[in-house]
Design an enzyme around this catalytic site. Structure first.
Site, mmCIF file in Angstrom:
data_model
loop_
_atom_site.group_PDB
_atom_site.id
_atom_site.type_symbol
_atom_site.label_atom_id
_atom_site.label_comp_id
_atom_site.label_asym_id
_atom_site.label_seq_id
_atom_site.Cartn_x
_atom_site.Cartn_y
_atom_site.Cartn_z
ATOM 1 C CG HIS A 1 37.836 36.235 24.862
ATOM 2 N ND1 HIS A 1 36.577 36.519 25.319
ATOM 3 C CD2 HIS A 1 38.572 37.369 25.042
ATOM 4 C CE1 HIS A 1 36.537 37.765 25.761
ATOM 5 N NE2 HIS A 1 37.737 38.310 25.600
ATOM 6 C CE LYS B 1 36.347 46.109 29.879
ATOM 7 N NZ LYS B 1 36.928 44.990 29.134
ATOM 8 N NE ARG C 1 38.885 43.201 19.930
ATOM 9 C CZ ARG C 1 38.045 43.516 20.879
ATOM 10 N NH1 ARG C 1 36.851 42.968 20.902
ATOM 11 N NH2 ARG C 1 38.352 44.394 21.802
ATOM 12 C CB SER D 1 33.028 40.688 26.373
ATOM 13 O OG SER D 1 33.886 39.591 26.229
HETATM 14 O O1 PNS Z 1 39.240 41.867 29.208
HETATM 15 P P1 PNS Z 1 39.700 43.172 29.820
HETATM 16 O O2 PNS Z 1 38.637 43.757 30.735
HETATM 17 O O3 PNS Z 1 40.140 44.162 28.783
HETATM 18 O O4 PNS Z 1 40.985 42.817 30.723
HETATM 19 C C1 PNS Z 1 41.682 43.826 31.421
HETATM 20 C C2 PNS Z 1 42.494 43.221 32.560
HETATM 21 C C3 PNS Z 1 41.548 42.518 33.543
HETATM 22 C C4 PNS Z 1 43.469 42.214 32.004
HETATM 23 C C5 PNS Z 1 43.222 44.397 33.262
HETATM 24 O O5 PNS Z 1 42.280 45.284 33.787
HETATM 25 C C6 PNS Z 1 44.139 43.914 34.404
HETATM 26 O O6 PNS Z 1 45.211 43.422 34.142
HETATM 27 N N1 PNS Z 1 43.682 44.025 35.679
HETATM 28 C C7 PNS Z 1 44.414 43.537 36.833
HETATM 29 C C8 PNS Z 1 44.903 44.651 37.749
HETATM 30 C C9 PNS Z 1 46.329 45.079 37.395
HETATM 31 O O7 PNS Z 1 47.250 44.315 37.488
HETATM 32 N N2 PNS Z 1 46.467 46.355 37.005
HETATM 33 C C10 PNS Z 1 47.761 46.964 36.706
HETATM 34 C C11 PNS Z 1 48.322 46.649 35.341
HETATM 35 S S1 PNS Z 1 47.344 47.116 33.982
#
Ligand code: PNS
Length: 165
Positions: free
Chosen positions: A19, A43, A96, A133
């Site tokens: 990150h 999660k 990645r 993570s």
């Molecule tokens: O680190 P992660 O868990 O892979 O991040 C995922 C994250 C939090 C960026 C994704 O779940 C997200 O954008 N959540 C916000 C809700 C949202 O806007 N959803 C619609 C578009 S994907």
């Protein structure tokens, strides 16, 4: 929307060296970077959001990352709502492997559909390719040493905060 302002969103549970590498690269590319802790309902969380914010702030400060970096959290709506609030025209995600491409592509398309916002994929250093993570959570939860995979403030916190010693 301003294409010089970008958001790096993620669960950051906990922040890893991968990150931090993406944050450093993105901070060098954009005038203003928002590192956004977003609750991912898919999660099971290890750390409260406030703790992730603190660890990110400490890790970014210790890494001496150049550029304007703002750390914030968002749990009340869509990611693109936050981006629009701060006038950001770009979302940045670290990639990645092909697995990340498959995971991130639908989200990028949906976010573009929702708010006409672009997603930029950055490649972290290959030394971070196997760090996630979820692995860090597992190793830390079982009492292992995660210091090779996370910034020093996170390693210090997990050593005492999660293991309780
Ligand atoms: O680190 P992660 O868990 O892979 O991040 C995922 C994250 C939090 C960026 C994704 O779940 C997200 O954008 N959540 C916000 C809700 C949202 O806007 N959803 C619609 C578009 S994907």
């Amino acid at each position: 929307m301003n294409n010089r302002i970008a958001v790096v969103p993620g669960s950051f549970d906990p922040p890893t060296l991968g990150h931090l590498d993406v944050i450093r690269r993105a901070a060098a590319l954009y005038d203003e970077l928002h590192v956004l802790v977003v609750h991912n309902p898919g999660k099971k969380a290890m750390l409260p959001i406030a703790q992730r914010l603190t660890l990110l702030e400490q890790s970014i400060a210790e890494a001496d990352i150049a550029g304007r970096v703002i750390v914030a959290s968002w749990s009340v709506g869509l990611l693109v709502d936050y981006a629009q609030d701060v006038d950001a025209g770009v979302l940045v995600k670290g990639i990645r492997s092909q697995i990340d491409v498959a995971y991130e592509t639908p989200m990028a398309i949906v976010n573009r559909h929702l708010a006409d916002i672009e997603t930029v994929f950055l490649l972290p250093d290959p030394s971070h390719a196997l760090v996630s993570s979820s692995l860090v959570r597992q190793v830390a939860g079982l009492g292992g040493d995660v210091s090779p995979f996370v910034p020093a403030p996170v390693a210090r916190f997990l050593d005492t905060g999660v293991r309780g010693n």
